[in-house]
Each structure stands twice: as structure tokens, then as C-alpha cells.
Design a protein around this motif. Structure first.
Motif, mmCIF file in Angstrom:
data_model
loop_
_atom_site.group_PDB
_atom_site.id
_atom_site.type_symbol
_atom_site.label_atom_id
_atom_site.label_comp_id
_atom_site.label_asym_id
_atom_site.label_seq_id
_atom_site.Cartn_x
_atom_site.Cartn_y
_atom_site.Cartn_z
ATOM 1 N N ARG A 71 47.444 48.679 36.813
ATOM 2 C CA ARG A 71 47.383 47.606 37.926
ATOM 3 C C ARG A 71 46.494 49.312 39.070
ATOM 4 N NH1 ARG A 71 46.421 47.724 42.473
ATOM 5 N NH2 ARG A 71 48.080 49.156 42.865
ATOM 6 N N ALA A 75 43.033 48.629 42.213
ATOM 7 C CA ALA A 75 42.508 48.061 42.696
ATOM 8 C C ALA A 75 40.548 47.443 42.299
ATOM 9 C CB ALA A 75 42.199 47.807 43.971
ATOM 10 N N GLU A 114 52.451 40.657 44.103
ATOM 11 C CA GLU A 114 52.918 42.129 43.634
ATOM 12 C C GLU A 114 53.027 41.690 42.516
ATOM 13 O OE1 GLU A 114 51.374 44.859 43.236
ATOM 14 O OE2 GLU A 114 53.076 46.266 41.861
ATOM 15 N N MET A 155 49.698 40.380 41.110
ATOM 16 C CA MET A 155 48.669 40.946 40.576
ATOM 17 C C MET A 155 49.468 41.753 39.151
ATOM 18 S SD MET A 155 47.304 43.290 43.731
ATOM 19 C CE MET A 155 49.032 43.185 45.000
ATOM 20 N N THR A 208 47.092 41.556 35.782
ATOM 21 C CA THR A 208 46.524 43.397 34.998
ATOM 22 C C THR A 208 47.229 43.076 33.734
ATOM 23 O OG1 THR A 208 47.624 43.938 36.920
ATOM 24 C CG2 THR A 208 46.834 45.456 34.912
ATOM 25 N N THR A 244 41.660 42.786 40.094
ATOM 26 C CA THR A 244 42.882 41.776 41.437
ATOM 27 C C THR A 244 42.674 43.308 42.259
ATOM 28 O OG1 THR A 244 45.054 42.885 41.623
ATOM 29 C CG2 THR A 244 44.662 40.418 40.515
ATOM 30 N N CYS A 245 42.885 42.506 43.404
ATOM 31 C CA CYS A 245 42.484 42.886 44.948
ATOM 32 C C CYS A 245 43.191 42.592 46.097
ATOM 33 C CB CYS A 245 41.062 44.014 45.091
ATOM 34 S SG CYS A 245 41.072 45.321 46.647
ATOM 35 N N CYS A 246 43.552 43.444 46.786
ATOM 36 C CA CYS A 246 44.200 42.929 48.189
ATOM 37 C C CYS A 246 43.110 42.936 49.114
ATOM 38 C CB CYS A 246 45.499 43.234 49.156
ATOM 39 S SG CYS A 246 46.701 43.401 47.648
ATOM 40 N N ILE A 262 44.437 37.292 47.580
ATOM 41 C CA ILE A 262 44.271 38.037 46.666
ATOM 42 C C ILE A 262 43.509 37.963 45.873
ATOM 43 C CG2 ILE A 262 45.313 39.044 44.122
ATOM 44 C CD1 ILE A 262 47.036 39.794 47.167
ATOM 45 N N VAL A 305 40.828 37.876 42.390
ATOM 46 C CA VAL A 305 40.632 38.016 40.970
ATOM 47 C C VAL A 305 39.762 37.661 40.317
ATOM 48 C CG1 VAL A 305 42.909 37.158 38.798
ATOM 49 C CG2 VAL A 305 43.682 36.975 41.308
#
Ligand SMILES: Cc1cc2nc3c(=O)[nH]c(=O)nc-3n(C[C@H](O)[C@H](O)[C@H](O)COP(=O)(O)O)c2cc1C
Length: 197
Positions: free
Chosen positions: A16, A18, A129, A132, A136, A142-144, A173, A175
Motif C-alpha cells: 500500500r 499513496a 486503513e 485501503m 490494495t 488509494t490516498c488519504c 480516502i 480510490v
């Protein structure tokens, strides 16, 4: 029901990263549903399950929130600049009219809380989490997006998105399908302050 055999947990944890570049391909509802199902398996203090989710797949809406977020963040930055020096790279990005804080990802999933409470934010981030890692394992990126928290908690946006007045947007998040394999991240080794055998 989707399969779970794509990546083992530890591989997903290490893979995982970003992701900040996405293809325009839209995610299927079933895929998003699968990610939400994984999110709610997170540990939750007092078994409160305080989370609820907003899913936005409308790119025009996301662009509108991105533009408002940038203005809000720049205003806030100006207000506190006499206290601390601003992060120049972040300021440059936020000042760029082309910069989309959601990186043109095809979906934003916001982990929200239905009410405030001592462990509510922790529960929501644990759910984030899980989401995410499940993404993955599905080959998704994904990215916060911390940049989005302020705008998503403006009263009019909360109302628009059905977030209860007493609740909040906690973990936004993005996606989507990554354009490229995210480079493997580096981390400092864990700092152990004391190990009492
Ligand atoms: C609470 C939180 C907020 C974040 N906000 C942003 C953001 O607004 N924009 C962004 O590009 N990345 C954001 N990130 C991603 C971090 O920059 C990223 O996780 C960090 O650089 C480590 O890289 P990695 O996730 O690839 O391991 C955020 C991460 C966290 C945990």
C-alpha cells in the motif's frame, strides 16, 4: 462476494502506497461495497461501530469540493502565517488552479462518524486503513486526503452529503485504478523507547 486470495495481509501492508495518479475508469458499485464491508471489520472501542460512509463518484462535485478546499486552506494558512511558516510546497500546490486535491481519482470514500466520542476518530481511521488494505489487495490505489477534511465539515457540505450535524467527516480516502505502480515507500526503523522483558 469477492475473493480474498489476491494478496496476503502482510504483502498488502507493504504494497500500500499513496497513489496520486489515476485512470478515468469508474469503480463498480460492487467493488466499493466490498471495500466498505472490509472497512467495518475494523476494531471498534466498546463495539460502538461509530462509522458511516459517503461515496462520491461525481467528478464535477469532487472538482467543486477541491476548489473550495484550496480556497479554505489558503485562507486558513494566511490566518496562521504569523504563528508558523507555511509549507512552501503545499502552498504552491494549493495556489495552482489546475491542482485537484483528489488527483482525479474516480471515487472519494469519506469515513464519517455519526456522533463524536473519545475513540470515534481512532475507530474511523482503523476502518480507513482496512479499506485501503482491501483496495490494495484488489490492485486499486488509494490516498488519504487530509486537505479535504475542512471542506467536508463545512455545515452546507455536511448537509449536502447527509453527514449528521453531531457527526463529522473523519477520513477522506480517494480510490481508483492507478496509472502506474506506486514506488515502494521507505520508512525509518521503528523507534523502541523501552523494551521491558
Ligand atoms: C491523515 C493523513 C492525511 C493525508 N493527507 C494527504 C493529502 O491531503 N494529500 C496527499 O497527497 N497525501 C496525503 N496523505 C498521504 C501521505 O502524504 C502519505 O501517506 C505519506 O507521504 C506516506 O506515503 P505512503 O502512504 O505512500 O507510504 C495523508 C496521509 C495521512 C495519514
Amino acid at each position: 462476494m469477492l475473493t480474498y486470495s489476491k494478496l496476503d495481509t502482510v504483502t498488502a501492508i507493504y504494497k500500500r502506497r499513496a497513489v496520486r495518479s489515476y485512470t478515468p475508469e469508474k469503480l463498480e458499485r460492487a467493488t466499493i461495497k466490498h471495500l466498505l464491508d472490509a472497512a467495518v471489520q475494523a476494531p471498534t472501542a466498546l463495539h460502538a461501530e461509530p462509522w458511516a460512509f459517503v461515496v462520491i463518484q461525481d467528478k464535477v462535485r469532487l472538482r467543486r469540493y477541491s476548489d473550495r478546499a484550496k480556497t479554505l486552506l489558503l485562507d486558513q494558512q494566511q490566518a496562521i502565517s504569523h504563528l508558523q511558516s507555511a509549507e512552501p510546497q503545499a502552498l504552491a500546490m494549493l495556489s495552482n488552479p489546475d491542482f485537484n486535491i483528489f488527483y482525479d481519482a474516480s471515487a472519494l470514500i469519506v469515513v464519517c462518524c455519526k456522533a463524536k466520542g473519545p475513540f470515534v476518530e481512532a475507530d474511523c481511521w482503523l476502518a480507513a486503513e482496512n479499506l485501503m488494505l482491501a483496495a490494495t489487495a484488489e490492485g486499486l490505489g488509494t490516498c488519504c486526503i487530509g486537505f479535504a477534511v475542512g471542506i467536508l465539515n463545512m455545515p452546507d457540505v455536511k448537509a449536502e452529503l447527509g453527514i449528521p450535524e453531531g457527526g463529522a467527516a473523519v477520513a477522506p480516502i480517494i480510490v481508483g485504478f492507478p496509472r502506474e505502480i506506486a514506488s515502494s515507500g521507505s520508512r525509518k526503523p521503528p523507534v523502541v523507547l523501552r523494551w521491558v522483558p
